[in-house]
Design an enzyme around this catalytic site. Sequence first.
Site, PDB file in Angstrom:
ATOM      1  N   CYS A  81       0.836  -1.199   0.000  1.00  0.00           N
ATOM      2  CA  CYS A  81       0.000   0.000   0.000  1.00  0.00           C
ATOM      3  C   CYS A  81       0.880   1.262   0.000  1.00  0.00           C
ATOM      4  O   CYS A  81       1.471   1.586  -1.016  1.00  0.00           O
ATOM      5  CB  CYS A  81      -0.988  -0.058   1.169  1.00  0.00           C
ATOM      6  SG  CYS A  81      -2.403   1.049   0.956  1.00  0.00           S
ATOM      7  N   HIS A 167      -3.397  -5.534   0.383  1.00  0.00           N
ATOM      8  CA  HIS A 167      -2.901  -6.030   1.675  1.00  0.00           C
ATOM      9  C   HIS A 167      -2.919  -7.561   1.714  1.00  0.00           C
ATOM     10  O   HIS A 167      -3.953  -8.160   1.987  1.00  0.00           O
ATOM     11  CB  HIS A 167      -3.749  -5.464   2.812  1.00  0.00           C
ATOM     12  CG  HIS A 167      -3.597  -3.991   2.981  1.00  0.00           C
ATOM     13  ND1 HIS A 167      -2.589  -3.430   3.721  1.00  0.00           N
ATOM     14  CD2 HIS A 167      -4.304  -2.961   2.453  1.00  0.00           C
ATOM     15  CE1 HIS A 167      -2.686  -2.110   3.658  1.00  0.00           C
ATOM     16  NE2 HIS A 167      -3.721  -1.802   2.895  1.00  0.00           N
ATOM     17  N   GLU A 169      -1.637  -9.415   3.922  1.00  0.00           N
ATOM     18  CA  GLU A 169      -1.636  -9.892   5.307  1.00  0.00           C
ATOM     19  C   GLU A 169      -3.030 -10.120   5.878  1.00  0.00           C
ATOM     20  O   GLU A 169      -3.180 -10.817   6.882  1.00  0.00           O
ATOM     21  CB  GLU A 169      -0.852  -8.909   6.201  1.00  0.00           C
ATOM     22  CG  GLU A 169      -1.496  -7.547   6.410  1.00  0.00           C
ATOM     23  CD  GLU A 169      -1.211  -6.520   5.317  1.00  0.00           C
ATOM     24  OE1 GLU A 169      -1.431  -5.324   5.578  1.00  0.00           O
ATOM     25  OE2 GLU A 169      -0.789  -6.900   4.206  1.00  0.00           O
TER      26      GLU A 169
END
Length: 191
Positions: A81, A167, A169
């Site tokens: 990001c 993202h 994660e």
Amino acid sequence: MLSKNEIAILDFGSQYTHLIARRIRELGVIARIYHNNASTSELNNAIGIILSGGPKSIAKGQNLAYDKAIFNLNLPILGLCYGHQLIAKHFNGQVNSGLAREYGLAEMKVNQSPIFKGVNSQTIVWMSHGDNVDKMPIDFKQLAQTANRSVAAMSNEKRKNYGFQFHPEVNHTKEGKQMLKNFVFNICGAK
């Protein structure tokens, strides 16, 4: 001295920084969080660096300090990001605000790359951004895009620099764990 087997995470203020560290640790690899402007001398045990996301806007000149020498360490770097946009800006790409905002789930088309090994050619990712990379730096190639045609992922394979606008994660990114695993083991060579 610890063995050189650490993924260093530079924190640019992301709400997900600790989650990034957790995902790396779930792979059985040491993950340490550092301040965004950590000096290269603090990263002696790192075999790879992740640049986190964050709330600031590179397009609006809200750049956070970082040690530019991290890009001279010859270590793999993955920007997420804000970190993706930071890599683009650092290497003279262009980051703009507003036109390609994405929030929530997005379908992403993926090109072949070591970072996407074992990932489907179309996958679902979690986006949360107002700024986007409009022009990639020279020597970078686009690895993925979403419906709004923004640069969802890019790389300079020679430098082992990668950027994801999304993202990996978070659980909403369907194959995010595989992407992180590819970075940590295949690209960084973690044990």
